[in-house]
Design a protein around this motif. Structure first.
Motif, mmCIF file in Angstrom:
data_model
loop_
_atom_site.group_PDB
_atom_site.id
_atom_site.type_symbol
_atom_site.label_atom_id
_atom_site.label_comp_id
_atom_site.label_asym_id
_atom_site.label_seq_id
_atom_site.Cartn_x
_atom_site.Cartn_y
_atom_site.Cartn_z
ATOM 1 N N ARG A 1 36.485 38.062 39.785
ATOM 2 C CA ARG A 1 36.976 37.867 41.156
ATOM 3 C C ARG A 1 35.818 37.764 42.150
ATOM 4 O O ARG A 1 35.823 36.929 43.055
ATOM 5 C CB ARG A 1 37.896 39.032 41.595
ATOM 6 N N LEU A 2 34.825 38.617 41.967
ATOM 7 C CA LEU A 2 33.669 38.592 42.887
ATOM 8 C C LEU A 2 32.962 37.243 42.800
ATOM 9 O O LEU A 2 32.555 36.660 43.814
ATOM 10 C CB LEU A 2 32.689 39.727 42.565
ATOM 11 N N GLU B 1 40.307 45.405 41.203
ATOM 12 C CA GLU B 1 40.819 44.025 41.115
ATOM 13 C C GLU B 1 41.532 43.605 42.403
ATOM 14 O O GLU B 1 41.511 42.447 42.785
ATOM 15 C CB GLU B 1 41.797 43.916 39.941
ATOM 16 N N ARG B 2 42.204 44.550 43.057
ATOM 17 C CA ARG B 2 42.989 44.236 44.242
ATOM 18 C C ARG B 2 42.089 44.057 45.476
ATOM 19 O O ARG B 2 42.362 43.234 46.341
ATOM 20 C CB ARG B 2 43.963 45.399 44.488
ATOM 21 N N ASN C 1 27.022 52.516 34.127
ATOM 22 C CA ASN C 1 27.948 52.437 32.995
ATOM 23 C C ASN C 1 29.298 51.838 33.381
ATOM 24 O O ASN C 1 30.095 51.490 32.520
ATOM 25 C CB ASN C 1 28.133 53.837 32.380
ATOM 26 N N ASN C 2 29.570 51.707 34.697
ATOM 27 C CA ASN C 2 30.842 51.144 35.164
ATOM 28 C C ASN C 2 30.776 49.623 35.364
ATOM 29 O O ASN C 2 31.715 49.029 35.876
ATOM 30 C CB ASN C 2 31.272 51.814 36.489
ATOM 31 N N VAL C 3 29.662 49.001 34.972
ATOM 32 C CA VAL C 3 29.487 47.561 35.227
ATOM 33 C C VAL C 3 29.540 46.778 33.912
ATOM 34 O O VAL C 3 28.858 47.141 32.944
ATOM 35 C CB VAL C 3 28.117 47.269 35.898
ATOM 36 N N ASP C 4 30.330 45.696 33.879
ATOM 37 C CA ASP C 4 30.309 44.798 32.722
ATOM 38 C C ASP C 4 29.084 43.886 32.887
ATOM 39 O O ASP C 4 29.158 42.814 33.505
ATOM 40 C CB ASP C 4 31.605 43.977 32.649
ATOM 41 N N LEU C 5 27.972 44.344 32.355
ATOM 42 C CA LEU C 5 26.699 43.641 32.572
ATOM 43 C C LEU C 5 26.694 42.267 31.916
ATOM 44 O O LEU C 5 26.112 41.310 32.440
ATOM 45 C CB LEU C 5 25.541 44.477 32.025
ATOM 46 N N GLY D 1 34.426 46.114 36.228
ATOM 47 C CA GLY D 1 34.778 45.594 34.904
ATOM 48 C C GLY D 1 34.888 44.075 34.943
ATOM 49 O O GLY D 1 34.663 43.432 35.979
ATOM 50 N N THR D 2 35.279 43.499 33.811
ATOM 51 C CA THR D 2 35.292 42.039 33.640
ATOM 52 C C THR D 2 36.087 41.325 34.743
ATOM 53 O O THR D 2 35.587 40.393 35.378
ATOM 54 C CB THR D 2 35.904 41.694 32.265
#
Ligand code: NAD
Length: 328
Positions: free
Chosen positions: A64-65, A37-38, A81-85, A58-59
């Motif tokens: 932010r992106l 996030e940062r 698996n680390n992506v909020d698709l 994540g969400t």
């Protein structure tokens, strides 16, 4: 096209810069920081970000992106698996990955771990360096004519099946979609594979169904003195249950290239720190456990294939010619 590349390591930079010579339309800004996030703000003005297995996608990070104008996530790995698709889809953000850069790289590392724990290589290496040439406690087993159980026979699992066959092992497997190319493999139910294998190697992805696939119930079904190898994703194994199983002397050896809680450790030098996670420290305390730091992919061939496919994905995104096979 501008890509902000997160969590850059020297070997990443070297292989991507070499490959970049053939892509004059792409510029890459290499950042040491991993994506979270940062650090998402570093992507301001970029078309795409390039992220790795433990990057936070994540969400909030995807929000932010999107705010920073990023339209594409280039994963330089197979797992996602680390992506909020769902969130990425809401923004029409493309998520592209490298589905099969070098399955043999990971499978060979899985066999390295299996042989290492079997022949106590981690102990004998240290012993001989200390002029201790004794053999007590170093007895292993022959893999020849033993049974290898492979869970998940996609690209990496199939390569592992072939390696095990080369060792003269009987190869059995569990997968919902049997791989027709593996005519020497006998497919069985998960329970049968668990109960018959001398060597168990995990090669399925981390999904809701496979989360904690190895837990106290499935461990109870395994043969005594089994060797368990996980090069897939840490959360396939419930670590506390594994620790209990090791304490109960269930395992001859355990080899882990991935483990729960690996996030803050992976690829970092933390030798002067006291590790705050007691479960990882407990795992490391057992004499029949070898842990490596998510290095299954780390061969020259794999790094080259990762950079080639990632940059091709980037250009395909720009040109609107995305290969569906690489789209998550
Ligand atoms: P793949 O998609 O080719 O194969 C995965 C296989 O697992 C498929 O055949 C699928 O049917 C099967 N599967 C799915 N759910 C299953 C379940 N519940 N039970 C049994 N089988 C199931 O993937 P791959 O390229 O072989 O990679 C496998 C995993 O390896 C990746 O998801 C990733 O997590 C991991 N990996 C680790 C490293 C490393 O450096 N350690 C590198 C690359 C990939």
């Amino acid at each position: 096209m501008k890509i902000v590349f997160y969590d850059t390591k020297p070997y990443d930079k070297e292989s991507f810069e070499k490959c970049l010579k053939t892509y004059s339309d792409i510029t890459i800004e290499f950042e040491e920081a991993d994506l979270n996030e940062r650090t998402a703000v570093l992507a301001k003005g970029a078309d795409a970000v390039c992220a790795f297995v433990n990057s936070n996608l994540g969400t909030e990070v995807i929000d932010r992106l999107h705010e920073e104008g990023v339209g594409c996530i280039l994963l330089r790995c197979a797992g996602f698996n680390n992506v909020d698709l769902n969130r990425a889809k809401e923004y029409d953000m493309e998520v592209l990955r490298v589905p099969g850069y070098s399955p043999e790289a990971v499978a060979e590392h899985a066999m390295t771990l299996a042989l290492g724990v079997n022949r106590h290589l981690h102990k004998s290496y240290i012993r001989v360096r200390e002029n201790n040439f004794s053999l007590g406690g170093l007895t292993g087993i022959n893999f020849y004519k033993k049974t290898a159980g492979i869970i998940g026979t996609g690209k990496i699992g199939a390569a592992m099946c072939r390696i095990c066959r080369g060792f003269g092992m009987e190869v059995i497997a569990y997968d919902m979609y049997p791989n027709k190319d593996l005519d020497f493999v006998t497919y069985m139910s998960l329970d049968e594979v668990l109960s018959r294998s001398d060597l168990l190697s995990l090669h399925c992805p981390l999904t809701k169904e496979t989360y904690h696939l190895i837990n106290k119930d499935t461990i109870a079904k395994m043969k005594d003195n089994v060797i368990l190898i996980n090069t897939s994703r840490g959360a396939l194994v419930a670590t506390n249950d594994l620790i209990q199983g090791i304490r109960d002397r269930k395992f001859f050896g355990v080899g882990l290239d991935v483990y729960e809680e690996e996030g803050s450790n992976v690829f970092e030098n933390r030798e002067d720190e006291v590790l705050e996670h007691s479960t990882t420290a407990r795992l490391l305390s057992f004499p029949n456990v070898i842990v490596t730091s998510h290095q299954g992919f780390l061969t020259e061939e794999a790094l080259q294939a990762i950079s080639e496919t990632t940059l091709k994905n980037a250009m395909d995104y720009v040109n609107g010619t995305i290969d569906n096979y690489n789209r998550v």
